[in-house]
Scaffold this motif. Structure first.
Motif, PDB file in Angstrom:
ATOM      1  N   MET A 132      78.677 -16.805 -79.534  1.00 40.93           N
ATOM      2  CA  MET A 132      77.326 -16.287 -78.876  1.00 40.93           C
ATOM      3  C   MET A 132      76.289 -17.380 -79.487  1.00 40.93           C
ATOM      4  O   MET A 132      76.494 -17.883 -80.544  1.00 40.93           O
ATOM      5  CB  MET A 132      76.867 -14.961 -79.171  1.00 40.93           C
ATOM      6  N   LYS A 133      75.212 -17.387 -78.933  1.00 42.43           N
ATOM      7  CA  LYS A 133      73.883 -18.420 -79.455  1.00 42.43           C
ATOM      8  C   LYS A 133      72.810 -17.518 -79.315  1.00 42.43           C
ATOM      9  O   LYS A 133      72.593 -16.779 -78.525  1.00 42.43           O
ATOM     10  CB  LYS A 133      73.713 -19.452 -78.441  1.00 42.43           C
ATOM     11  N   ILE A 134      72.336 -17.161 -80.627  1.00 41.55           N
ATOM     12  CA  ILE A 134      71.348 -16.132 -80.839  1.00 41.55           C
ATOM     13  C   ILE A 134      70.036 -16.616 -81.206  1.00 41.55           C
ATOM     14  O   ILE A 134      70.077 -17.428 -82.128  1.00 41.55           O
ATOM     15  CB  ILE A 134      71.956 -15.122 -81.746  1.00 41.55           C
ATOM     16  N   ALA A 135      68.938 -16.362 -80.531  1.00 42.68           N
ATOM     17  CA  ALA A 135      67.578 -16.779 -81.173  1.00 42.68           C
ATOM     18  C   ALA A 135      67.190 -15.506 -81.892  1.00 42.68           C
ATOM     19  O   ALA A 135      67.053 -14.360 -81.273  1.00 42.68           O
ATOM     20  CB  ALA A 135      66.552 -17.090 -79.928  1.00 42.68           C
ATOM     21  N   VAL A 136      66.867 -15.621 -83.356  1.00 39.84           N
ATOM     22  CA  VAL A 136      66.479 -14.805 -84.060  1.00 39.84           C
ATOM     23  C   VAL A 136      64.700 -14.818 -84.158  1.00 39.84           C
ATOM     24  O   VAL A 136      64.471 -15.978 -84.841  1.00 39.84           O
ATOM     25  CB  VAL A 136      67.132 -15.038 -85.470  1.00 39.84           C
ATOM     26  N   GLY A 141      81.178 -18.335 -87.045  1.00 38.92           N
ATOM     27  CA  GLY A 141      81.328 -19.384 -85.908  1.00 38.92           C
ATOM     28  C   GLY A 141      80.375 -19.415 -84.706  1.00 38.92           C
ATOM     29  O   GLY A 141      80.413 -19.869 -83.899  1.00 38.92           O
ATOM     30  N   HIS A 142      79.403 -18.466 -84.941  1.00 39.08           N
ATOM     31  CA  HIS A 142      78.072 -18.321 -83.730  1.00 39.08           C
ATOM     32  C   HIS A 142      77.190 -19.218 -84.333  1.00 39.08           C
ATOM     33  O   HIS A 142      77.076 -19.929 -85.152  1.00 39.08           O
ATOM     34  CB  HIS A 142      77.641 -16.828 -83.891  1.00 39.08           C
ATOM     35  N   GLU A 143      76.249 -19.380 -83.073  1.00 38.69           N
ATOM     36  CA  GLU A 143      75.206 -20.504 -83.158  1.00 38.69           C
ATOM     37  C   GLU A 143      73.783 -19.749 -83.364  1.00 38.69           C
ATOM     38  O   GLU A 143      74.018 -18.421 -82.703  1.00 38.69           O
ATOM     39  CB  GLU A 143      74.995 -21.419 -81.908  1.00 38.69           C
ATOM     40  N   TRP A 197      77.507  -5.861 -95.807  1.00 39.60           N
ATOM     41  CA  TRP A 197      76.798  -6.438 -94.782  1.00 39.60           C
ATOM     42  C   TRP A 197      77.733  -6.951 -93.689  1.00 39.60           C
ATOM     43  O   TRP A 197      77.263  -7.104 -92.526  1.00 39.60           O
ATOM     44  CB  TRP A 197      75.952  -7.678 -95.309  1.00 39.60           C
ATOM     45  N   PRO A 198      78.814  -7.636 -94.256  1.00 38.52           N
ATOM     46  CA  PRO A 198      79.916  -8.070 -93.000  1.00 38.52           C
ATOM     47  C   PRO A 198      80.088  -6.925 -91.961  1.00 38.52           C
ATOM     48  O   PRO A 198      80.311  -7.017 -90.528  1.00 38.52           O
ATOM     49  CB  PRO A 198      81.279  -8.562 -93.503  1.00 38.52           C
ATOM     50  N   VAL A 199      80.375  -5.838 -92.394  1.00 44.96           N
ATOM     51  CA  VAL A 199      80.741  -4.564 -91.731  1.00 44.96           C
ATOM     52  C   VAL A 199      79.457  -4.349 -90.706  1.00 44.96           C
ATOM     53  O   VAL A 199      79.675  -4.104 -89.434  1.00 44.96           O
ATOM     54  CB  VAL A 199      81.074  -3.399 -92.440  1.00 44.96           C
ATOM     55  N   LEU A 223      76.353  -5.218 -85.432  1.00 42.64           N
ATOM     56  CA  LEU A 223      75.256  -5.641 -84.544  1.00 42.64           C
ATOM     57  C   LEU A 223      75.700  -6.789 -83.603  1.00 42.64           C
ATOM     58  O   LEU A 223      74.968  -6.690 -82.512  1.00 42.64           O
ATOM     59  CB  LEU A 223      74.442  -6.657 -85.648  1.00 42.64           C
ATOM     60  N   LEU A 224      76.677  -7.542 -83.934  1.00 45.48           N
ATOM     61  CA  LEU A 224      77.494  -8.191 -82.997  1.00 45.48           C
ATOM     62  C   LEU A 224      77.763  -7.588 -81.621  1.00 45.48           C
ATOM     63  O   LEU A 224      77.635  -7.816 -80.439  1.00 45.48           O
ATOM     64  CB  LEU A 224      78.539  -8.997 -83.354  1.00 45.48           C
ATOM     65  N   GLY A 225      78.434  -6.164 -81.801  1.00 50.16           N
ATOM     66  CA  GLY A 225      78.528  -5.476 -80.716  1.00 50.16           C
ATOM     67  C   GLY A 225      77.230  -4.919 -79.852  1.00 50.16           C
ATOM     68  O   GLY A 225      77.654  -4.977 -78.721  1.00 50.16           O
ATOM     69  N   HIS A 226      76.397  -4.710 -80.640  1.00 43.37           N
ATOM     70  CA  HIS A 226      74.920  -4.431 -79.807  1.00 43.37           C
ATOM     71  C   HIS A 226      74.490  -5.594 -79.071  1.00 43.37           C
ATOM     72  O   HIS A 226      74.263  -5.652 -77.901  1.00 43.37           O
ATOM     73  CB  HIS A 226      73.888  -4.047 -80.818  1.00 43.37           C
TER      74      HIS A 226
END
Length: 382
Positions: free
Chosen positions: A1-5, A32-34, A360-362, A367-370
């Motif tokens: 995924m590519k996420i704008a934060v 490995g996400h952007e 935090w990894p968990v 969060l990636l699921g959301h």
């Protein structure tokens, strides 16, 4: 995924919002996400602010810094300028799969509007109970207006994440839809019992005093002045970690306390682990990450029983909760732990055990699921 934060607050100002964004960026890089970050930049206030720059790159991801003005009375906090159109152009250029909005208020609201105009899904994270600050900063008449703004922002978001059951109930009663829980992780390597420092304790407590500590901003909403009820407890010493606009006032109020200033990284972990009791008097915490960090260091907690601490502290097992305003109870609970070594150790062990597995990894995987859910929801609307 590519996420704008979209970060309402970011480096160089460290707080709970900044910390959670940094943890997210580390996880996105590892997996490995952007990502790209949009955040407030240096102030327009003049040359004195030239050093207050947001970094251009964090964890290998580009940071788009928007000019910002310092918040009146709290210059380290900056409010980003710019229009919805400017943020929309940024998002158009980035073309993310999803927009993560961290603690939206000014910049975040513009980002939500811009994302909606572009048909991009938004995951908005409620992290700061700003309406509660109105009373603390002498403007109680603003509280309802601020809640109206919170409802408007989150009603326009695809998914809304809240860090505690208290915040979930708050937002639901305010009419905010599409609520889900997303708590915070804790770095159990940086915050661990092994960080406890005998040398630091000898320096701060040369006569074997019990160290009672607070970590957070020295600002009105943290209610650090409430700790004055602990100042005369025999054989104890207050340790105040943090910086903020009330530092000089608090130093005058608590002359016997040790003010460590702002600490970060391993230095903060060592300080927290070296405490005997952690206290948090602020009533407007949506989560209270510092409580979780103290518990990871096997330090029992005494906190006000409102907001995030209700979920974190198991009363009479990992710490004590007291009702808002009941400062005699705050003193009584600290006294209970300070002078009973066996009870304090039992609470400390239970506190440590209660946070294991909350890494935090968990939490970032959750969060990636959301994100995926928000993308699927937006796709279904097309």
């Amino acid at each position: 995924m590519k996420i704008a934060v979209i970060a309402e607050s970011f480096l160089p100002h460290m707080n709970g919002v900044t910390n959670s964004v940094l943890q997210l960026l580390r996880h996105l890089r590892r997996e490995g996400h952007e990502a790209v970050v949009v955040a407030p930049a240096t102030s327009w206030a003049g040359p004195a602010w030239a050093a207050e720059q947001a970094p251009a790159v964090v964890e290998g991801f580009e940071v788009h810094a928007l000019p910002a003005l310092p918040l009146s009375g709290y210059p380290n906090v900056r409010v980003a300028a710019g229009t919805v159109s400017r943020v929309r152009r940024l998002l158009e250029r980035v073309s993310p799969d999803v927009v993560h909005v961290a603690s939206p208020f000014v910049l975040g609201w513009r980002a939500i509007q811009a994302a909606n105009q572009l048909g991009l899904p938004t995951v908005s994270v409620f992290q700061t109970e700003i309406p509660a600050y109105a009373q603390r900063y002498g403007a109680p008449w603003l509280e309802q207006l601020l809640w109206n703004h919170v409802r408007t922002m989150h009603a326009a978001s695809t998914i809304n994440l809240t860090p505690s059951s208290y915040s979930m109930a708050q937002l639901a009663s305010a009419g905010v839809p599409r609520l889900r829980m997303w708590r915070r992780g804790v770095d159990t390597e940086r915050f661990a019992p092994a960080r406890r420092s005998g040398e630091l304790r000898r320096r701060l407590a040369p006569n074997g005093e019990r160290l009672i500590g607070f970590v957070g901003r020295l600002a009105a909403e943290k209610q650090v002045e409430d700790l004055a009820v602990l100042a005369d407890l025999p054989d104890t010493r207050l340790v105040i970690v943090g910086s903020g606009p009330l530092k000089a006032q608090l130093q005058e109020l608590l002359p016997g306390a040790y003010f460590a200033g702002f600490l970060g990284g391993d230095e903060l972990g060592e300080m927290v682990a070296s405490l005997d009791i952690f206290v948090h008097p602020g009533e407007s915490e949506t989560f209270c990450q510092t409580i979780q960090e103290a518990m990871a260091c096997a330090v029992p907690v005494v906190a006000v029983g409102r907001g995030g601490p209700l979920d974190l502290v198991d009363n009479s097992r990992t710490g004590w909760l007291y009702a808002p305003g009941r400062l005699a109870d705050l003193r009584g609970h600290v006294t209970d732990l300070a002078y009973d070594d066996a009870k304090r150790q039992a609470f400390a062990s239970a506190a440590w055990a209660s946070v294991q597995g909350r890494t935090w990894p968990v939490l970032c995987d959750e969060l990636l699921g959301h994100y995926r859910s928000a993308i699927a929801t937006a796709g279904a609307r097309v």
